[in-house]
Design a protein around this motif. Structure first.
Motif, short mmCIF file in Angstrom:
data_model
loop_
_atom_site.label_atom_id
_atom_site.label_comp_id
_atom_site.label_asym_id
_atom_site.label_seq_id
_atom_site.Cartn_x
_atom_site.Cartn_y
_atom_site.Cartn_z
N GLN A 45 0.79 -1.23 0.00
CA GLN A 45 0.00 0.00 0.00
C GLN A 45 0.83 1.28 0.00
N PRO A 46 1.91 1.40 0.79
CA PRO A 46 2.71 2.62 0.67
C PRO A 46 3.27 2.82 -0.75
N GLY A 47 3.62 1.73 -1.42
CA GLY A 47 4.09 1.82 -2.80
C GLY A 47 3.00 2.25 -3.75
N LEU A 48 1.80 1.74 -3.55
CA LEU A 48 0.68 2.15 -4.40
C LEU A 48 0.33 3.62 -4.19
N ARG A 49 0.37 4.07 -2.94
CA ARG A 49 0.05 5.48 -2.66
C ARG A 49 1.04 6.40 -3.37
N ILE A 50 2.34 6.09 -3.27
CA ILE A 50 3.33 6.98 -3.89
C ILE A 50 3.31 6.81 -5.40
N ALA A 51 2.95 5.64 -5.89
CA ALA A 51 2.82 5.46 -7.34
C ALA A 51 1.70 6.35 -7.88
N ALA A 52 0.59 6.37 -7.18
CA ALA A 52 -0.54 7.20 -7.61
C ALA A 52 -0.16 8.68 -7.61
N LYS A 111 -4.76 3.74 -12.17
CA LYS A 111 -4.57 2.29 -11.97
C LYS A 111 -4.07 2.00 -10.56
N ALA A 112 -3.12 2.79 -10.10
CA ALA A 112 -2.60 2.60 -8.74
C ALA A 112 -3.70 2.84 -7.71
N MET A 113 -4.50 3.89 -7.92
CA MET A 113 -5.58 4.18 -6.98
C MET A 113 -6.65 3.10 -7.01
N ALA A 114 -6.96 2.57 -8.18
CA ALA A 114 -7.97 1.52 -8.26
C ALA A 114 -7.52 0.28 -7.50
N ARG A 115 -6.25 -0.08 -7.65
CA ARG A 115 -5.72 -1.24 -6.92
C ARG A 115 -5.73 -0.96 -5.42
N ARG A 165 -9.19 -1.28 -4.10
CA ARG A 165 -9.62 -2.68 -3.98
C ARG A 165 -9.09 -3.29 -2.68
N LEU A 166 -7.87 -2.91 -2.32
CA LEU A 166 -7.26 -3.43 -1.09
C LEU A 166 -7.85 -2.76 0.15
N ASN A 167 -8.23 -1.51 0.01
CA ASN A 167 -8.71 -0.74 1.14
C ASN A 167 -9.92 0.10 0.69
N PRO A 168 -11.10 -0.54 0.62
CA PRO A 168 -12.29 0.13 0.06
C PRO A 168 -12.75 1.38 0.80
N VAL A 169 -12.36 1.55 2.04
CA VAL A 169 -12.79 2.72 2.79
C VAL A 169 -11.82 3.90 2.63
#
Length: 190
Positions: free
Chosen positions: A154-161, A175-179, A182-186
């Motif tokens: 998740q930290p990688g996805l956040r900085i990727a977005a 794409k990064a935000m969508a993934r 999906r991992l953290n719907p809230v």
């Protein structure tokens, strides 16, 4: 009951959970991490791993950057080859507004332990440092490397977005935000 590293690792489990968005900082969580980290430091005054992991937990969960940074610094004096402590210190340097120092810390961690399964965190930390320096293309590149081995980090996805958005690549950012969603719907920007 007198094993300092066990207390430090227990405290750092809370820090990893916080970093991955699995827990939020409640008063009970903060009190427990403080207790575990303090016990680790009491028992492990000369134990680099106990000091580093305890300091890490204090920075992430308790938000006591000064004490946590001091403990990590002490750990690095005791064992300058402790890759995990260099990585912890990189994150702390990011949070203290010292991204250039953070890049150096992460590079040293990765050089000391290139096959470390936690290299994902060092790469994501390097991405954050480049982002803070306004180097969005480099940040996006490091974020992509961070996600190679763990596409759900998740930290990688956040900085990727964030990096891709700032670099003018909205499709990759989405794409990064969508993934991440999906991992953290809230998850919300707020």
């Amino acid at each position: 009951p007198d094993f300092a590293s066990a207390y430090a690792r227990a405290a750092s489990c809370h820090a990893y959970a916080k970093g991955n968005g699995w827990i939020s900082n409640t008063a009970n969580e903060i009190a427990e991490v403080t207790r575990l980290a303090q016990r680790a430091v009491e028992l492990g005054k000369d134990d680099a791993m106990a000091l580093a992991a305890g300091g890490w937990a204090l920075t992430v969960v308790v938000r006591d950057l000064d004490v946590g940074a001091g403990l990590i610094d002490r750990a690095l004096v005791l064992n300058p080859n402790l890759a995990e402590a260099w990585s912890f210190d990189g994150w702390v340097k990011n949070w203290l507004g010292q991204p250039e120092a953070a890049i150096e810390r992460f590079a040293r961690a990765m050089r000391l332990s290139p096959l470390d399964p936690r290299v994902t965190a060092a790469r994501a930390g390097t991405a954050h440092a480049h982002f803070f320096l306004g180097r969005y293309d480099e940040a996006a590149s490091w974020a992509a490397m961070a996600l190679q081995d763990n596409p759900d980090y998740q930290p990688g996805l956040r900085i990727a977005a964030a990096s891709n958005a700032m670099a003018g690549r909205p499709e990759q950012a989405h794409k990064a935000m969508a993934r991440l969603r999906r991992l953290n719907p809230v998850l919300r920007v707020s």
